[in-house]
Design an enzyme around this catalytic site. Structure first.
Site, short mmCIF file in Angstrom:
data_model
loop_
_atom_site.label_atom_id
_atom_site.label_comp_id
_atom_site.label_asym_id
_atom_site.label_seq_id
_atom_site.Cartn_x
_atom_site.Cartn_y
_atom_site.Cartn_z
N HIS A 1 60.56 44.19 43.15
CA HIS A 1 60.40 44.99 41.94
C HIS A 1 61.09 46.36 42.12
O HIS A 1 60.46 47.39 41.91
CB HIS A 1 58.91 45.24 41.67
CG HIS A 1 58.12 44.02 41.36
ND1 HIS A 1 56.73 43.98 41.42
CD2 HIS A 1 58.51 42.78 40.94
CE1 HIS A 1 56.31 42.77 41.08
NE2 HIS A 1 57.37 42.03 40.79
C1 LIG Z 1 62.57 36.44 42.55
C2 LIG Z 1 62.05 37.50 41.63
C3 LIG Z 1 60.78 37.34 41.08
C4 LIG Z 1 60.30 38.31 40.18
N1 LIG Z 1 59.14 38.06 39.51
C5 LIG Z 1 58.80 38.86 38.47
C6 LIG Z 1 57.73 38.51 37.61
O1 LIG Z 1 57.10 37.45 37.75
N2 LIG Z 1 57.42 39.37 36.60
C7 LIG Z 1 58.09 40.54 36.41
O2 LIG Z 1 57.74 41.30 35.50
N3 LIG Z 1 59.12 40.89 37.21
C8 LIG Z 1 59.52 40.06 38.20
N4 LIG Z 1 60.61 40.37 38.95
C9 LIG Z 1 61.30 41.65 38.70
C10 LIG Z 1 62.14 41.65 37.41
O3 LIG Z 1 62.89 40.48 37.29
C11 LIG Z 1 63.02 42.91 37.41
O4 LIG Z 1 62.17 44.03 37.35
C12 LIG Z 1 64.00 42.98 36.24
O5 LIG Z 1 64.84 41.86 36.21
C13 LIG Z 1 64.83 44.25 36.36
O6 LIG Z 1 65.71 44.29 35.27
P1 LIG Z 1 67.07 45.12 35.29
O7 LIG Z 1 67.67 44.97 33.96
O8 LIG Z 1 66.81 46.47 35.83
O9 LIG Z 1 67.99 44.40 36.38
P2 LIG Z 1 68.45 42.86 36.48
O10 LIG Z 1 67.57 41.98 35.68
O11 LIG Z 1 68.57 42.61 37.94
O12 LIG Z 1 69.87 42.87 35.80
C14 LIG Z 1 71.02 43.46 36.33
C15 LIG Z 1 72.21 42.61 35.95
O13 LIG Z 1 73.40 43.34 36.18
C16 LIG Z 1 74.38 42.48 36.74
N5 LIG Z 1 75.31 43.33 37.49
C17 LIG Z 1 75.07 44.02 38.62
N6 LIG Z 1 76.18 44.70 38.99
C18 LIG Z 1 77.12 44.42 38.06
C19 LIG Z 1 78.46 44.84 37.90
N7 LIG Z 1 79.07 45.66 38.77
N8 LIG Z 1 79.18 44.34 36.85
C20 LIG Z 1 78.58 43.50 35.94
N9 LIG Z 1 77.30 43.09 36.06
C21 LIG Z 1 76.58 43.57 37.10
C22 LIG Z 1 73.56 41.55 37.62
O14 LIG Z 1 74.28 40.37 37.93
C23 LIG Z 1 72.32 41.33 36.78
O15 LIG Z 1 72.47 40.22 35.92
C24 LIG Z 1 61.10 39.46 39.88
C25 LIG Z 1 62.34 39.62 40.47
C26 LIG Z 1 62.84 38.65 41.32
C27 LIG Z 1 64.22 38.83 41.89
#
Ligand SMILES: Cc1cc2nc3c(=O)[nH]c(=O)nc-3n(C[C@H](O)[C@H](O)[C@H](O)COP(=O)(O)OP(=O)(O)OC[C@H]3O[C@@H](n4cnc5c(N)ncnc54)[C@H](O)[C@@H]3O)c2cc1C
Length: 550
Positions: free
Chosen positions: A484
């Site tokens: 997280h």
């Molecule tokens: C295995 C796992 C289980 C989890 N379980 C839960 C759960 O049950 N419930 C919950 O609430 N949360 C859970 N989480 C946490 C939750 O998924 C994250 O808090 C959330 O996805 C964060 O969102 P974000 O948009 O910040 O980043 P992300 O969802 O990680 O999105 C970032 C995106 O940017 C892309 N990216 C990165 N760098 C670049 C670049 N240079 N160019 C283009 N694209 C790029 C990545 O490929 C990715 O798709 C879990 C996470 C994981 C990994």
């Protein structure tokens, strides 16, 4: 919606109004909301492959994607207070990001989390002010009223699958009620007035089918002419004219392409990659950038600081009977489970694996500080092979984070993973919280409803006694992150703040951040729902506080 995979798009495709970097939990929301206005040309750029994959749709298939091309799997720097171990760091890398490969648990955090953000200078982010944005996203199949939304894109529902060990845990937890004064009453809504208690989680899922932000907000079949989505496209630099962001450089295959945003670039690349991208582009702690020979656009000392995560330790027990989920993903069972899901949307593939849990106030300050996740499976490190043993696992998770870490560049090469120094367990609070959590988990495992299924404890195991010293040694040897990550581009006003309360990067124009990195303090709960709320807010800020066109 167009998805060119090949390079060399027509010149018209290089100019957009908005470019959203990262098609993850937040990025899909921002791109979808902005493109609701047909006059806005929006480009969403995702580094990973497309989300067309059956294991993303099946609720129970996600762990099979860990360690594949749809995830980033790398290691933290050695954590001194955790016996120098390097923690596996796993993140989503496909459309939907984390919401395509996570356990889908829908927990928003506590009222006080958001009130705390507001009290620390994030004007407009109190619980009552963020609640409408949680509701705007939510399409809850059971709960409505003041606290829940029923008309949003994100499906939220009760888990379709309830394992016999999940029910046993919920009962066992209630059988410990009264001991130590712990309020372990059944809670039917962890996002309601009270987070404490035990119960089944609601999940971002409906009838066993995952609701990632990609499937919920954009979807495979939908078309919107003004929304362009590129996959397998890695943004390696933000382009600036002076202090104004004007576009990004994208690497597809071996070639680089510059694309331009007339209005704004929105970074949604996640807690590790958003600060990495800022630093590669010359925005970050000046001395660090100079070390890597990067020209400084703006010295922003807070970029990559304030990294937080939840920490957890496993408490596992071997089972008397072969009733866990182990083996359900192999051989003829995998085939029959797949068919059952396809034909009837039932069976173990509708399970999110982490079906239930509880929230406990172990330090007695009136707020839950510990989350217990119950799994009808054994625990293992993220991306590690799953032990082929029938086990039940309770993982106490420290729901607060007192340690602060950093994200730094390993090199100026965009292909390199960042250096993540978590400083995990550097504060005494997490250690003592996890020790209390282990004792609680052991107590629940010994309650009649669970004890009848359990043969013997396997982790920490009978060799690890109940003394503080023994449990502390176990915590340091086995602690892991809950995946997280948050906080590395914190919102606020202080010298370490990176974005303001409308998510604009301080000191720059045309650049906003919308993802988990902006949380000034991590919420007490799973982080996806709060990230989606942040993205919903970002889209509204962009529409209402539009920056002048370039
Ligand atoms: C295995 C796992 C289980 C989890 N379980 C839960 C759960 O049950 N419930 C919950 O609430 N949360 C859970 N989480 C946490 C939750 O998924 C994250 O808090 C959330 O996805 C964060 O969102 P974000 O948009 O910040 O980043 P992300 O969802 O990680 O999105 C970032 C995106 O940017 C892309 N990216 C990165 N760098 C670049 C670049 N240079 N160019 C283009 N694209 C790029 C990545 O490929 C990715 O798709 C879990 C996470 C994981 C990994």
């Amino acid at each position: 919606m167009s998805m060119p995979k090949a390079l060399d798009p027509a010149p018209a495709e290089r100019d957009f109004d908005y470019i959203v970097v990262g098609g993850g939990a937040a990025g899909c929301v921002v791109a979808a909301r902005l493109s609701e206005d047909p006059s806005k040309r929006v480009l969403l750029i995702e580094a990973g492959p497309h989300a067309r994959h059956p294991l993303i749709r099946m609720a129970g298939g996600f762990f099979k994607l860990h360690g594949t091309s749809r995830s980033y799997l790398f290691k933290s720097e050695p954590a001194e207070a955790a016996n120098g171990r390097q923690m596996p760091l796993l993140q989503g890398r496909t459309l939907g990001g984390g919401t395509a490969i996570n356990a889908m648990v829908y927990i928003r955090g506590q009222r006080e989390d958001f009130d705390g953000w507001a009290a620390n200078g994030c004007e407009g982010w109190s619980y009552e002010e963020v609640l409408p944005f949680f509701k705007r996203a939510e399409n809850n199949s059971r709960l409505g009223g003041r606290l829940h939304g029923c008309n949003g894109p994100l499906r939220v529902s009760d888990n379709a699958h309830r394992h016999v060990l999940s029910s046993a845990f919920i009962l066992a937890a209630q059988q410990t009620q009264g001991e130590d004064g712990l309020p372990t009453a059944y809670n039917h809504d962890f996002n309601g007035e009270r987070q404490q208690g035990v119960g089944y989680y609601q999940t971002m899922c409906y009838r066993g089918e995952r609701s990632s932000t990609f499937s919920a907000y954009i979807g495979l079949g939908k078309t919107r002419d003004n929304l362009t989505v590129w996959t397998d496209a890695n943004v390696c630099k933000i382009l600036f004219s002076g202090t104004r962001a004007i576009g990004v450089r994208v690497r597809m295959s071996e070639d680089d392409l510059d694309v331009f945003a007339a209005r704004e670039v929105v970074l949604s690349a996640g807690t590790f990659m958003t600060p990495k991208l800022l630093m590669l582009s010359g925005v970050g702690p000046a001395e660090h950038l100079k070390e890597h020979g990067i020209e400084v656009i703006l010295d922003v000392p807070g970029v990559g600081e304030n990294y937080q995560d939840h920490l957890l330790v496993p408490v596992d027990a071997d089972l008397k009977q072969p009733i866990s989920l182990m083996g359900q993903d192999r051989g003829w069972r995998a085939v029959s489970n797949g068919l059952q899901w396809l034909l009837f949307r039932s069976g173990v593939l509708t399970s999110n694996v982490v079906e239930c849990g509880g929230f406990y106030d172990l330090d007695g300050d009136g707020r839950a500080d510990t989350q217990l996740n119950a799994l009808a499976a054994s625990s293992c490190g993220w991306g590690d092979p799953i032990p082929q043993v029938h086990r039940f696992s309770l993982a106490p998770l420290c729901n607060t984070c007192h340690s602060r870490g950093t994200v730094r560049l390993r090199s100026a090469d965009p292909a390199d993973m960042p250096k993540v120094q978590g400083n995990y367990l550097s504060g005494a609070q997490e250690v003592s919280n996890l020790i209390k959590g282990i004792r609680l988990a052991r107590k629940i495992m010994a309650a009649p409803a669970l004890a009848r299924h359990i043969k013997s404890e396997s982790l920490p195991g009978p060799g690890v006694g109940d003394s503080d010293e023994a449990l502390e040694a176990y915590v340091r040897a086995r602690v892991g992150t809950a995946l997280h990550p948050a906080g590395t581009c914190a919102m606020g006003l202080g010298p370490k703040a990176v974005v303001d309360a409308q998510l604009r990067v301080h000191g720059l124009q045309g650049l906003r951040i919308a993802d988990a990195s902006i949380m000034p303090n991590i919420v007490r709960g799973n982080t996806a729902a709060a990230t989606i709320m942040i993205a919903e807010r970002a889209a509204v800020f962009i529409n209402h506080f539009e920056q002048p066109q370039r």
